[in-house]
Design an enzyme around this catalytic site. Structure first.
Site, PDB file in Angstrom:
ATOM      1  NE  ARG A  13      12.789  -3.435  -1.935  1.00 45.38           N
ATOM      2  CZ  ARG A  13      12.950  -2.361  -2.802  1.00 45.38           C
ATOM      3  NH1 ARG A  13      13.955  -1.501  -2.761  1.00 45.38           N
ATOM      4  NH2 ARG A  13      12.245  -1.906  -3.716  1.00 45.38           N
ATOM      5  CB  THR A  99      -1.523  -3.069  -1.966  1.00 43.43           C
ATOM      6  OG1 THR A  99      -0.758  -4.074  -1.605  1.00 43.43           O
ATOM      7  CG2 THR A  99      -1.375  -2.535  -3.484  1.00 43.43           C
ATOM      8  CG  HIS A 154       8.151   6.900  -1.283  1.00 43.29           C
ATOM      9  ND1 HIS A 154       7.221   7.933  -0.978  1.00 43.29           N
ATOM     10  CD2 HIS A 154       7.648   6.169  -0.393  1.00 43.29           C
ATOM     11  CE1 HIS A 154       6.547   7.730  -0.048  1.00 43.29           C
ATOM     12  NE2 HIS A 154       6.675   6.744   0.125  1.00 43.29           N
ATOM     13  CE  LYS A 158       4.766   5.001  -3.142  1.00 40.53           C
ATOM     14  NZ  LYS A 158       4.123   3.801  -2.594  1.00 40.53           N
TER      15      LYS A 158
END
Length: 265
Positions: A13, A99, A154, A158
Site C-alpha cells: 500500500r 520501515t 493502527h 501492522k
C-alpha cells in the site's frame, strides 16, 4: 538534476503511493523496483501499474549492481528493510527507509557504514510531516509536563507493536524529562499488561483495529489540567511529502539521519 530511484515493495500500500510519487515528480525517475516476485518482468506488466516501465528484481544486490540507482526507497518489512539498507550502502546507493524495527545498535552500525562510504541515508519511523511535528511538540511539552502516556492506533495488519513513531516519541520525551515511575507507588495490575508497555517509565498503549491507518496521541497530565497532542493519517498519501523531502535531502548528506525531524527546517 534527475534522481534515479529504486523502490523496494512497490506492490504494498505504501509502495504504490511511492511509485505514484516518483511518476508525478519531474526530477524523479523510476529506475527499478525490488519485489519478492516477478523477477525479470517489467512493472508495467503487473495489474495496477499500466504504463509504469521499470525492471523488476527479486535480488536487491543485483539490482544495485546493474541499475546503479541514486536512491533506494524502502517501504517493506523490518527484516527486509534492514537487509536492503545495508546492501544499498555497500553498493553506494542512498537509502530512504520508512520501515520500523531498527535498534540503536542497527542505527550505530549503519551510520558508520554510511560515513565510510561518504553517502547519505535517512531512516524515518514516520514520513508524515504532521506526525513529525507532533513528536517535536511532545518533546517541547515534556519540559513542563513530566507525566505522560502515549496511545498509538493502527490498522490490524501492522506487524510491530508499539509503532516506531511511538518509540521515537518516547525517546524524544525521555531526552528532556527525568525518568520516573508514574501513577500510584502501590499500583497493581489485576490483568497483566493493563498499564501498557513502558519506555523509560513512559507507558505506551497499542491499538490494532480495522478502519485505522496511523494515529497517535500523546497525553500529558498536570495539576488541574491535561494536554493532548494528536496526529491522524487517514490516507497513505499523507506520508509522501516526507518521502519526497527525504529523497531530495539524502542526495546532499554524508551520514545517516534517523528521524525526519532532523531535516525539517
Amino acid at each position: 538534476m534527475t534522481i534515479r530511484i529504486a523502490i523496494a515493495g512497490p506492490r504494498g500500500r505504501m509502495g504504490r503511493e511511492a511509485v505514484a510519487l516518483v511518476q508525478q515528480t519531474d526530477h524523479f525517475e523510476l529506475a527499478a523496483v525490488i519485489d519478492r516476485r516477478y523477477d525479470g518482468q517489467n512493472l508495467a506488466e503487473i495489474d495496477g501499474f499500466s504504463g509504469v516501465n521499470a525492471p523488476i528484481y527479486t535480488d536487491a544486490a543485483r539490482c544495485f549492481a546493474e541499475v546503479k540507482p541514486d536512491v533506494l526507497i524502502d517501504l517493506t518489512t523490518p527484516e527486509a528493510g534492514k537487509r536492503h539498507t545495508e546492501l544499498a550502502l555497500r553498493y553506494g546507493v542512498r537509502p530512504v527507509v520508512g520501515t520500523t524495527g531498527f535498534t540503536p545498535e542497527d542505527i550505530e552500525r549503519l551510520t558508520k557504514l554510511a560515513e565510510e562510504k561518504e553517502i547519505g541515508a535517512i531512516i524515518a519511523p514516520n514520513f508524515a510531516v504532521g506526525a513529525v511535528l507532533m513528536m517535536k511538540f511532545a518533546r517541547m511539552a515534556a519540559k513542563y509536563f513530566t507525566d505522560v502516556e502515549i496511545i498509538e492506533l493502527h490498522h490490524d495488519q501492522k506487524l510491530d507493536a508499539p509503532s516506531g513513531t511511538a518509540l521515537k516519541t518516547a525517546q524524544l520525551i525521555a531526552e528532556v524529562r527525568p525518568s520516573k515511575k508514574q501513577g500510584h507507588p502501590n499500583e497493581k495490575e489485576t490483568l497483566a499488561g493493563a498499564r501498557g508497555a513502558e519506555y523509560d517509565g513512559i507507558p505506551i498503549h497499542s491499538v490494532r483495529l480495522p478502519g485505522f491507518v496511523a494515529h497517535q496521541e500523546v497525553i500529558f497530565g498536570g495539576n488541574g489540567q491535561t494536554l493532548t497532542i494528536r496526529h491522524d493519517s487517514f490516507d497513505r498519501r499523507s506520508f509522501m511529502s516526507g518521502v519526497k523531502l527525504a529523497v531530495e535531502t539524502v542526495m546532499h548528506l554524508h551520514t545517516l539521519v534517523y528521524g525526519l525531524e532532523h531535516i525539517l527546517e
